[in-house]
Structures are given as C-alpha cells and as structure tokens.
Design a protein around this motif. Structure first.
Motif, PDB file in Angstrom:
ATOM      1  N   ALA A 102       0.889  -1.158   0.000  1.00 45.50           N
ATOM      2  CA  ALA A 102       0.000   0.000   0.000  1.00 45.50           C
ATOM      3  C   ALA A 102       0.928   1.209   0.000  1.00 45.50           C
ATOM      4  N   ASN A 103       0.950   1.968  -1.084  1.00 36.57           N
ATOM      5  CA  ASN A 103       2.038   2.925  -1.335  1.00 36.57           C
ATOM      6  C   ASN A 103       3.342   2.124  -1.217  1.00 36.57           C
ATOM      7  N   GLY A 104       4.275   2.493  -0.367  1.00 39.74           N
ATOM      8  CA  GLY A 104       5.488   1.676  -0.221  1.00 39.74           C
ATOM      9  C   GLY A 104       5.434   0.729   0.962  1.00 39.74           C
ATOM     10  N   PRO A 156       6.696   3.793   8.995  1.00 40.53           N
ATOM     11  CA  PRO A 156       8.047   4.362   8.898  1.00 40.53           C
ATOM     12  C   PRO A 156       8.399   5.188  10.140  1.00 40.53           C
ATOM     13  N   ARG A 157       9.675   5.313  10.440  1.00 43.10           N
ATOM     14  CA  ARG A 157      10.113   6.030  11.652  1.00 43.10           C
ATOM     15  C   ARG A 157       9.955   7.547  11.485  1.00 43.10           C
ATOM     16  N   PRO A 158       9.403   8.235  12.494  1.00 45.51           N
ATOM     17  CA  PRO A 158       9.276   9.695  12.444  1.00 45.51           C
ATOM     18  C   PRO A 158      10.593  10.354  12.864  1.00 45.51           C
ATOM     19  N   LEU A 159      11.597  10.274  11.983  1.00 46.33           N
ATOM     20  CA  LEU A 159      12.962  10.645  12.372  1.00 46.33           C
ATOM     21  C   LEU A 159      13.119  12.113  12.761  1.00 46.33           C
ATOM     22  N   GLN A 160      12.341  12.972  12.102  1.00 43.75           N
ATOM     23  CA  GLN A 160      12.443  14.401  12.437  1.00 43.75           C
ATOM     24  C   GLN A 160      11.996  14.674  13.868  1.00 43.75           C
ATOM     25  N   GLU A 161      10.822  14.140  14.206  1.00 41.62           N
ATOM     26  CA  GLU A 161      10.297  14.363  15.565  1.00 41.62           C
ATOM     27  C   GLU A 161      11.164  13.684  16.614  1.00 41.62           C
ATOM     28  N   ILE A 162      11.696  12.508  16.270  1.00 36.05           N
ATOM     29  CA  ILE A 162      12.586  11.801  17.201  1.00 36.05           C
ATOM     30  C   ILE A 162      13.813  12.668  17.473  1.00 36.05           C
ATOM     31  N   ALA A 271       4.203  13.427  15.677  1.00 39.46           N
ATOM     32  CA  ALA A 271       4.937  12.261  15.165  1.00 39.46           C
ATOM     33  C   ALA A 271       4.042  11.445  14.223  1.00 39.46           C
ATOM     34  N   ALA A 272       2.762  11.328  14.564  1.00 35.14           N
ATOM     35  CA  ALA A 272       1.823  10.593  13.695  1.00 35.14           C
ATOM     36  C   ALA A 272       1.702  11.295  12.346  1.00 35.14           C
ATOM     37  N   ARG A 273       1.677  12.632  12.373  1.00 25.55           N
ATOM     38  CA  ARG A 273       1.573  13.372  11.112  1.00 25.55           C
ATOM     39  C   ARG A 273       2.796  13.109  10.235  1.00 25.55           C
ATOM     40  N   GLU A 274       3.977  13.082  10.875  1.00 22.93           N
ATOM     41  CA  GLU A 274       5.198  12.791  10.096  1.00 22.93           C
ATOM     42  C   GLU A 274       5.155  11.362   9.527  1.00 22.93           C
ATOM     43  N   ILE A 275       4.727  10.401  10.342  1.00 19.05           N
ATOM     44  CA  ILE A 275       4.626   8.998   9.890  1.00 19.05           C
ATOM     45  C   ILE A 275       3.694   8.895   8.677  1.00 19.05           C
ATOM     46  N   LEU A 276       2.521   9.518   8.774  1.00 17.84           N
ATOM     47  CA  LEU A 276       1.523   9.428   7.695  1.00 17.84           C
ATOM     48  C   LEU A 276       1.982  10.195   6.459  1.00 17.84           C
ATOM     49  N   GLN A 277       2.725  11.284   6.653  1.00 19.88           N
ATOM     50  CA  GLN A 277       3.291  12.026   5.525  1.00 19.88           C
ATOM     51  C   GLN A 277       4.334  11.162   4.807  1.00 19.88           C
ATOM     52  N   ARG A 278       5.166  10.465   5.582  1.00 20.37           N
ATOM     53  CA  ARG A 278       6.180   9.583   4.982  1.00 20.37           C
ATOM     54  C   ARG A 278       5.515   8.454   4.180  1.00 20.37           C
ATOM     55  N   ILE A 279       4.410   7.926   4.709  1.00 18.70           N
ATOM     56  CA  ILE A 279       3.673   6.885   3.976  1.00 18.70           C
ATOM     57  C   ILE A 279       3.134   7.471   2.665  1.00 18.70           C
ATOM     58  N   PHE A 280       2.543   8.661   2.772  1.00 16.79           N
ATOM     59  CA  PHE A 280       1.986   9.340   1.594  1.00 16.79           C
ATOM     60  C   PHE A 280       3.068   9.589   0.547  1.00 16.79           C
ATOM     61  N   GLY A 282       5.563   7.788  -0.056  1.00 18.12           N
ATOM     62  CA  GLY A 282       6.031   6.545  -0.679  1.00 18.12           C
ATOM     63  C   GLY A 282       7.197   5.861   0.008  1.00 18.12           C
ATOM     64  N   GLU A 283       7.504   6.263   1.261  1.00 17.93           N
ATOM     65  CA  GLU A 283       8.585   5.566   1.980  1.00 17.93           C
ATOM     66  C   GLU A 283       8.275   4.071   2.073  1.00 17.93           C
ATOM     67  N   LYS A 284       9.358   3.249   1.938  1.00 12.23           N
ATOM     68  CA  LYS A 284       9.156   1.801   1.912  1.00 12.23           C
ATOM     69  C   LYS A 284       9.445   1.160   3.276  1.00 12.23           C
ATOM     70  N   THR A 285       8.586   0.208   3.670  1.00 13.48           N
ATOM     71  CA  THR A 285       8.868  -0.595   4.864  1.00 13.48           C
ATOM     72  C   THR A 285       8.431  -2.032   4.598  1.00 13.48           C
ATOM     73  N   GLU A 286       9.014  -2.966   5.373  1.00 16.32           N
ATOM     74  CA  GLU A 286       8.604  -4.370   5.311  1.00 16.32           C
ATOM     75  C   GLU A 286       8.234  -4.842   6.702  1.00 16.32           C
ATOM     76  N   VAL A 287       7.273  -5.753   6.771  1.00 18.22           N
ATOM     77  CA  VAL A 287       6.856  -6.311   8.062  1.00 18.22           C
ATOM     78  C   VAL A 287       8.003  -7.139   8.634  1.00 18.22           C
ATOM     79  N   THR A 288       8.309  -6.944   9.930  1.00 22.98           N
ATOM     80  CA  THR A 288       9.370  -7.714  10.583  1.00 22.98           C
ATOM     81  C   THR A 288       8.772  -8.519  11.745  1.00 22.98           C
ATOM     82  N   GLU A 289       9.567  -9.413  12.319  1.00 20.76           N
ATOM     83  CA  GLU A 289       9.134 -10.209  13.476  1.00 20.76           C
ATOM     84  C   GLU A 289       9.065  -9.316  14.713  1.00 20.76           C
TER      85      GLU A 289
END
Ligand code: ZN
Ligand code: ZN
Length: 298
Positions: A102-104, A156-162, A271-280, A282-289
């Motif tokens: 879904a996007n990335g 995706p990680r909200p690196l700016q807010e972190i 932080a949620a806004r940054e996460i959702l912006q990164r998703i929008f 196209g930042e890529k992530t994969e499901v991990t354990e």
C-alpha cells in the motif's frame, strides 16, 4: 526466529480460551442477560458500570474464570461516571494469507492469536469529551485469548520528531500508537463503517501495527481495511493535518479513541503526522518479526 519457550510460558499463563464462552448476568438472583467473551470481560469486570435496558448498574461481583457470572447492583441515577477497561494485548501471527504493497508499505493479511488482559479501568465523566480518567487497578487481572483475522504493517520512523525530542522512545512509540488510532477511526467512512469491529495494537518503538477483527474468528472488518489501505492512510493524514488542536498528544477529534485500552496516554499527534506524511510520500517498509519485551499499546 520465534522463541517457543517464551511463547509456551505465555500460553500457560493465559490458559483461558474465550471461544464460545459467555458470562451470565444476575440482578438479585434473577438472570437478566448474558455477554459473550471477549467483550464481556471488558464490560463486566469488578466495579464496572454496566448499561442494561437504559439503566446503569455497577458490577458487584464477577466470578471469572470459575463460575462465569456477574452480579449487578443499582447505581444512583445521578452517578456521574461510566467505566472503560484498561487492557494489555499481545498479538502472534499464526498464518499469513496474503501480502501486498500500500504505497510503499508492505501489509500482510493473517490469522492472529490475541492474548488479552483486563488489568484495570478508568472512571470517565458522562458527557465529558476527553476520554481520559482516573485509573483503578484490579486486584486480580482477567486474562483470555482468542483467534481472529487481522492485518500487520510497519510504520516508517518519524525521524524528524525523534531528533527534535529529549525523550526519543516516548515520541516514537506515541507516534505509532496515535497512527494506529487514526487509521482505525479515520477509515470508518472508507470501509463502510467497520471501525467499531476493529481492535488495534502498536508494538512499542518497532513501528509494527496490528489491526484485527474484534469478533472471535474474524468477521471481515480488517479485510475491508486491507483492501482500501491507501485511502485509509490518506484520510488519516488529512485528519491529523487538519485538526486545529495545539496539543502535542492530539485531541478527541484526531488522535484519541474511545476504544483505547491505554487511557489515551502515549499519543503524539506531530509524530503521527510525520509517519503518515512519509507513507503518503512513498517511503518503503517491510513487516518484521516482533521483538520480545516490546510493550504493546492498544
Ligand atoms: Zn486534534
Ligand atoms: Zn490506544
């Protein structure tokens, strides 16, 4: 690699299977109702305010797991509170049905084992908008577990807010928890009103977010979200971007949820806004354990 010894220990601690069981409700020695698990434990824990035919009662005694009954008593008409259970939940993926992007963001649709604990409750004032209250911890927690269907993705990680914060872990975990809330609440219009049938878990600072059917065995609610996740992400970004509240945590119109089992604590709107912006974007992530010891926020 899953840690089977650890999983086995958890399963032994949670030996109550919620499937097909229900709690019988009594007022003076007359049976007045019945509520199935798992929702029954959230509504009928000791001292819970319980609504029945337009009247509020208080749970005087819950026999669980021994005799599966709840005894009610009257509350004064002007009693100002209702109650909301405080819960902890641990998800385990049992089978993956399918995956897509879904996007990335990689998202999997799967069979989930949910272990749940009601460990307390909060008293909330009737008519109060902010869904936060004074916490009360139960003498004996109520445990159960069940199988259902759900989806998993990694935010995706909200690196700016972190980077901007003194308390990096708090900001990161609270950003994911807020994202979980907004995706569930905000998707209601997109999925045809299934939000009330969904539960959510965000796992600490891992970014892993689980959204599952709260009905045992699954009822298709999370599948509706799986099929329309891009739209749900987009709608979620609009909600946090457009809400005018100035609070870091957010407010009942954006990040708060009436379903929250954490008293709407550990929420971070920015932080949620940054996460959702990164998703929008196209930042890529994969499901991990999931990692052992991660604290679940629900
Ligand atoms: Zn807000
Ligand atoms: Zn929550």
């Amino acid at each position: 690699v899953p840690n089977y010894d650890k999983i086995k220990t958890i399963l032994e601690d949670y030996s109550i299977r919620g499937i097909g069981k229900s709690i019988e409700i009594f007022f003076h020695s007359k049976k007045v109702g019945e509520r199935t698990l798992p929702i029954g434990l959230e509504e009928l824990h000791p001292a819970a305010v319980y609504f029945l035919a337009g009247t509020r009662y208080k749970v005087k005694k819950l026999g669980y797991p021994e005799n599966m009954t709840a005894k009610l008593e009257y509350l004064p008409k002007d009693y100002p509170y209702y109650t909301k259970a405080l819960t902890e939940e641990w998800p385990t993926v049992e089978t993956i049905f399918e995956k897509r992007q879904a996007n990335g963001i990689e998202v999997t649709s799967c069979k989930l084992h949910i272990q749940k604990r009601v460990y307390g409750y909060v008293n909330l004032e009737i008519g109060q908008e902010v869904a936060q209250g004074q916490k009360v911890i139960l003498e004996r927690p109520l445990d159960y577990d069940f199988i259902t269907k759900g989806i998993v993705f990694k935010a995706p990680r909200p690196l700016q807010e972190i980077g901007r914060s003194e308390n990096e872990e708090y900001v990161e975990a609270s950003g994911y928890h807020a994202t979980e809330h907004v995706v569930i609440e905000g998707s209601n219009m997109i999925t045809g009103g299934v939000s009330q049938d969904l539960g959510g878990i965000s796992l600490d600072t891992s970014g892993l977010i689980f959204v599952y059917d709260s009905a045992i065995g699954g009822n298709g609610a999370s599948k509706a979200l799986y099929d329309r996740l891009e739209k749900a992400f987009e709608r979620s970004l609009d909600i946090v971007r457009e809400c005018p509240c100035q609070s870091e945590a957010g407010c009942p119109r954006c990040t708060f949820s009436y379903r929250c089992g954490n008293n709407n604590e550990y929420l971070h709107k920015i932080a949620a806004r940054e996460i959702l912006q990164r998703i929008f974007d196209g930042e890529k992530t994969e499901v991990t354990e999931p990692v052992e010891g991660d604290k679940p926020l629900v």
